[in-house]
Design a protein around this motif. Structure first.
Motif, PDB file in Angstrom:
ATOM      1  N   LEU A  82       0.751  -1.240  -0.015  1.00  0.00           N
ATOM      2  CA  LEU A  82       0.010  -0.287   0.132  1.00  0.00           C
ATOM      3  C   LEU A  82       0.817   1.216   0.113  1.00  0.00           C
ATOM      4  O   LEU A  82       0.514   2.390  -0.292  1.00  0.00           O
ATOM      5  N   GLY A  83       2.130   1.072   0.500  1.00  0.00           N
ATOM      6  CA  GLY A  83       3.023   2.373   0.358  1.00  0.00           C
ATOM      7  C   GLY A  83       3.325   2.825  -1.122  1.00  0.00           C
ATOM      8  O   GLY A  83       3.071   3.989  -1.288  1.00  0.00           O
ATOM      9  N   ARG A  84       3.483   1.897  -1.830  1.00  0.00           N
ATOM     10  CA  ARG A  84       3.756   2.134  -3.483  1.00  0.00           C
ATOM     11  C   ARG A  84       2.504   2.539  -4.123  1.00  0.00           C
ATOM     12  O   ARG A  84       2.183   3.326  -4.837  1.00  0.00           O
ATOM     13  N   ALA A  85       1.318   1.815  -3.570  1.00  0.00           N
ATOM     14  CA  ALA A  85      -0.041   1.875  -4.203  1.00  0.00           C
ATOM     15  C   ALA A  85      -0.651   3.297  -3.757  1.00  0.00           C
ATOM     16  O   ALA A  85      -1.075   3.917  -4.640  1.00  0.00           O
ATOM     17  N   LEU A  86      -0.272   3.738  -2.790  1.00  0.00           N
ATOM     18  CA  LEU A  86      -0.776   5.134  -2.194  1.00  0.00           C
ATOM     19  C   LEU A  86      -0.085   6.350  -3.117  1.00  0.00           C
ATOM     20  O   LEU A  86      -0.634   7.294  -3.510  1.00  0.00           O
ATOM     21  N   THR A  87       1.366   5.807  -3.433  1.00  0.00           N
ATOM     22  CA  THR A  87       2.046   6.778  -4.403  1.00  0.00           C
ATOM     23  C   THR A  87       1.589   6.953  -5.415  1.00  0.00           C
ATOM     24  O   THR A  87       1.095   8.088  -6.095  1.00  0.00           O
ATOM     25  N   GLY A 109      -5.837   3.876   3.275  1.00  0.00           N
ATOM     26  CA  GLY A 109      -4.386   3.201   2.949  1.00  0.00           C
ATOM     27  C   GLY A 109      -3.919   3.011   4.468  1.00  0.00           C
ATOM     28  O   GLY A 109      -3.377   2.067   4.617  1.00  0.00           O
ATOM     29  N   LEU A 110      -3.948   4.137   4.949  1.00  0.00           N
ATOM     30  CA  LEU A 110      -2.809   4.146   6.239  1.00  0.00           C
ATOM     31  C   LEU A 110      -3.677   3.073   7.369  1.00  0.00           C
ATOM     32  O   LEU A 110      -2.981   2.799   8.174  1.00  0.00           O
ATOM     33  N   GLY A 111      -4.913   3.265   7.434  1.00  0.00           N
ATOM     34  CA  GLY A 111      -5.569   2.481   8.286  1.00  0.00           C
ATOM     35  C   GLY A 111      -5.373   0.808   8.362  1.00  0.00           C
ATOM     36  O   GLY A 111      -4.864   0.161   9.003  1.00  0.00           O
ATOM     37  N   PHE A 112      -5.198   0.326   6.842  1.00  0.00           N
ATOM     38  CA  PHE A 112      -4.825  -0.728   6.367  1.00  0.00           C
ATOM     39  C   PHE A 112      -3.398  -1.058   6.708  1.00  0.00           C
ATOM     40  O   PHE A 112      -3.013  -2.332   7.240  1.00  0.00           O
ATOM     41  N   ASN A 113      -2.627  -0.006   6.581  1.00  0.00           N
ATOM     42  CA  ASN A 113      -1.021  -0.156   6.866  1.00  0.00           C
ATOM     43  C   ASN A 113      -0.829  -0.409   8.484  1.00  0.00           C
ATOM     44  O   ASN A 113      -0.081  -1.325   8.788  1.00  0.00           O
ATOM     45  N   GLY A 114      -1.641   0.353   9.217  1.00  0.00           N
ATOM     46  CA  GLY A 114      -1.354   0.024  10.521  1.00  0.00           C
ATOM     47  C   GLY A 114      -1.913  -1.329  11.015  1.00  0.00           C
ATOM     48  O   GLY A 114      -1.137  -1.973  11.946  1.00  0.00           O
ATOM     49  N   ALA A 115      -2.846  -2.045  10.378  1.00  0.00           N
ATOM     50  CA  ALA A 115      -3.453  -3.215  11.102  1.00  0.00           C
ATOM     51  C   ALA A 115      -2.355  -4.431  10.575  1.00  0.00           C
ATOM     52  O   ALA A 115      -2.192  -5.328  11.223  1.00  0.00           O
ATOM     53  N   ARG A 246     -10.409  -1.526  -2.365  1.00  0.00           N
ATOM     54  CA  ARG A 246     -10.468  -2.286  -3.647  1.00  0.00           C
ATOM     55  C   ARG A 246      -9.286  -1.614  -4.800  1.00  0.00           C
ATOM     56  O   ARG A 246      -8.602  -2.481  -5.028  1.00  0.00           O
ATOM     57  N   ARG A 247      -9.414  -0.595  -5.052  1.00  0.00           N
ATOM     58  CA  ARG A 247      -8.406   0.080  -5.922  1.00  0.00           C
ATOM     59  C   ARG A 247      -7.056  -0.310  -5.409  1.00  0.00           C
ATOM     60  O   ARG A 247      -6.184  -0.332  -6.267  1.00  0.00           O
ATOM     61  N   LEU A 248      -6.823   0.295  -3.889  1.00  0.00           N
ATOM     62  CA  LEU A 248      -5.325   0.165  -3.494  1.00  0.00           C
ATOM     63  C   LEU A 248      -4.944  -1.197  -3.379  1.00  0.00           C
ATOM     64  O   LEU A 248      -3.762  -1.594  -3.926  1.00  0.00           O
ATOM     65  N   MET A 249      -5.992  -2.120  -3.401  1.00  0.00           N
ATOM     66  CA  MET A 249      -5.662  -3.521  -3.003  1.00  0.00           C
ATOM     67  C   MET A 249      -5.174  -4.324  -4.589  1.00  0.00           C
ATOM     68  O   MET A 249      -4.437  -5.226  -4.485  1.00  0.00           O
TER      69      MET A 249
END
Length: 460
Positions: A82-87, A109-115, A246-249
């Motif tokens: 998700l780091g690259r996906a967020l970029t 994105g950040l919420g999923f990053n934390g989990a 869904r788009r990020l994943m």
């Protein structure tokens, strides 16, 4: 997934939608220089602190510290891409003037990053005992402190994964000055704080790893503050959005495969060395590897700046995409070739000067072989970034799966045949194949895009 970016201004105003070619080149050059500084300057401190640490804590303890560094880096990749996906997604949304969608996209994105970072930390904590007492072949005197150090490292994984997402957001805004100022601080802390803990506290692994995790928590706070300044007031009140997830994943899921396998292949050699030859030999491989691999800051700096730029122009300006890609290939090759040649020819003299004759006798042949792999791996950064900037993380994931299938058996075979030099031979063979495959895939993608563009114009 490919995200098409459009300009929603009238045709007469579209000239103001994008910077001119000269402005884009100047911005890319400036961002590359910031990336070089952010990654390269901490190496000056490393050149001083690494010999100091080896002298005061011993070769085996320092080898274990490098394994802890590797594990923190590996388990922090539980961000599932998700780091690259967020970029990519944030850069594309900004270029399409979809600023209203950013708060929900970023918070999701950040919420999923934390989990997922929390999950990664729990996995490392569960593996800490068998790693310290069995799998890493650590001497009995260091097993207890290695176990505690790994538990401490596991607590830093969630902070590291969220920081990766926050950094991705700043890179999407092309704020490489802030990104690299923070990277300089973290890089200096990675090398400087363990040395300071040895100097003023104790030469135990526990204090060294505690200092590293403390630095990563401070970096998390700093990145969060800078992202907060970029976004509209009240962005944290945005709701989690399933469509955004869904788009990020769709991009991040395939990135996850690469994020798990790629660092596994990078770090597998040192763990195999520890298991086959003993932890006391690891430093003879990892110290020169960690030294010369820093040369990859050159292609890394360029492609980090290139990624959000390509994500913006790839589907709107095919000619500009091709020109940027070819220019970057040429720059990286010309920059790395003399450096790698110098490393190969001067390996024994350089290691003797830096770490002493005894260390050089064990490592100089390894370094000479690594120099070839370094050149091949550096050039591969460019097609890798280009493929993923187009939203195609699937191709690189399949490639890494295939490489893993032959790399691990090759690594064992080469080590059984050539000892520690075999690890360098296996790595060089793998990165050479990686470069060849990436070049073929990217050239094919550009040819397909060119043919599609030609057909569209001929049908009008």
């Amino acid at each position: 997934m490919e995200l098409t970016v459009h300009c929603f201004l009238p045709k007469t105003s579209r000239a103001n939608c994008w910077p001119t070619r000269e402005q884009r080149l100047m911005s890319l050059r400036r961002n590359t220089l910031w990336n070089l500084a952010g990654t390269g300057l901490p190496l000056l401190l490393a050149a001083v602190t690494i010999p100091y640490l080896i002298k005061h804590v011993g070769v085996e303890a320092f080898g274990i510290l490098t394994l802890v560094w590797a594990l923190i880096g590996y388990f922090s990749l539980f961000d599932f891409g998700l780091g690259r996906a967020l970029t990519q997604q944030v850069a594309a949304a900004r270029s399409a003037n979809l600023h209203a969608s950013l708060p929900s996209l970023i918070k999701t994105g950040l919420g999923f990053n934390g989990a997922t970072g929390l999950l990664g930390g729990l996995v490392l904590a569960a593996l800490a005992y068998p790693l310290a007492h069995h799998w890493l072949n650590v001497s009995a005197a260091l097993q207890s402190s290695t176990f505690i150090a790994l538990l401490i490292a596991s607590a830093g994984i969630p902070f590291t994964t969220v920081t990766t997402g926050l950094r991705g957001i700043l890179e999407a805004h092309e704020d490489f000055r802030v990104v690299n100022l923070l990277r300089m601080v973290l890089g200096a802390a990675n090398f400087g704080l363990p040395a300071l803990s040895v100097m003023f506290l104790d030469n135990s692994l526990i204090w060294m790893v505690l200092s590293l995790i403390g630095a990563r928590i401070m970096m998390f706070i700093a990145h969060a503050w800078m992202v907060h300044q970029k976004l509209a007031t009240g962005w944290m009140a945005a709701k989690f959005n399933i469509d955004n997830m869904r788009r990020l994943m769709s991009f991040g899921a395939w990135m996850t495969v690469s994020n798990i396998i790629s660092p596994l292949m990078v770090t597998a050699d040192r763990f195999v060395i520890s298991g086959v030859l003993g932890a006391g030999v690891v430093a003879y491989y990892t110290v020169p590897f960690e030294g010369i691999v820093r040369v990859l800051v050159i292609p890394g700096a360029l492609t980090t700046a290139l990624f959000p730029r390509l994500a913006t122009v790839m589907v709107t300006d095919l000619a500009e995409t091709r020109r940027l890609y070819q220019k970057c290939l040429k720059i990286v090759t010309v920059a790395l070739l003399p450096i790698c040649l110098l490393i190969a020819l001067g390996s024994k003299w350089g290691l003797t000067l830096w770490l002493g004759k005894d260390f050089a006798d064990q490592s100089w042949a390894v370094v000479s072989m690594m120099a070839l792999g370094l050149l091949l791996n550096g050039i591969a950064h460019v097609p890798f970034a280009a493929i993923q900037a187009g939203g195609d993380a699937r191709t690189t994931a399949y490639l890494h799966l295939f490489e893993l299938a032959f790399y691990i058996p090759l690594l064992f075979f080469c080590m059984k045949s050539f000892g520690i030099l075999g690890a360098a031979i296996a790595w060089t063979v793998r990165v050479g194949f990686d470069l060849f495959a990436l070049l073929v895939f990217q050239n094919r993608k550009m040819l397909v895009a060119h043919n599609r563009n030609t057909q569209m114009h001929s049908s009008k």
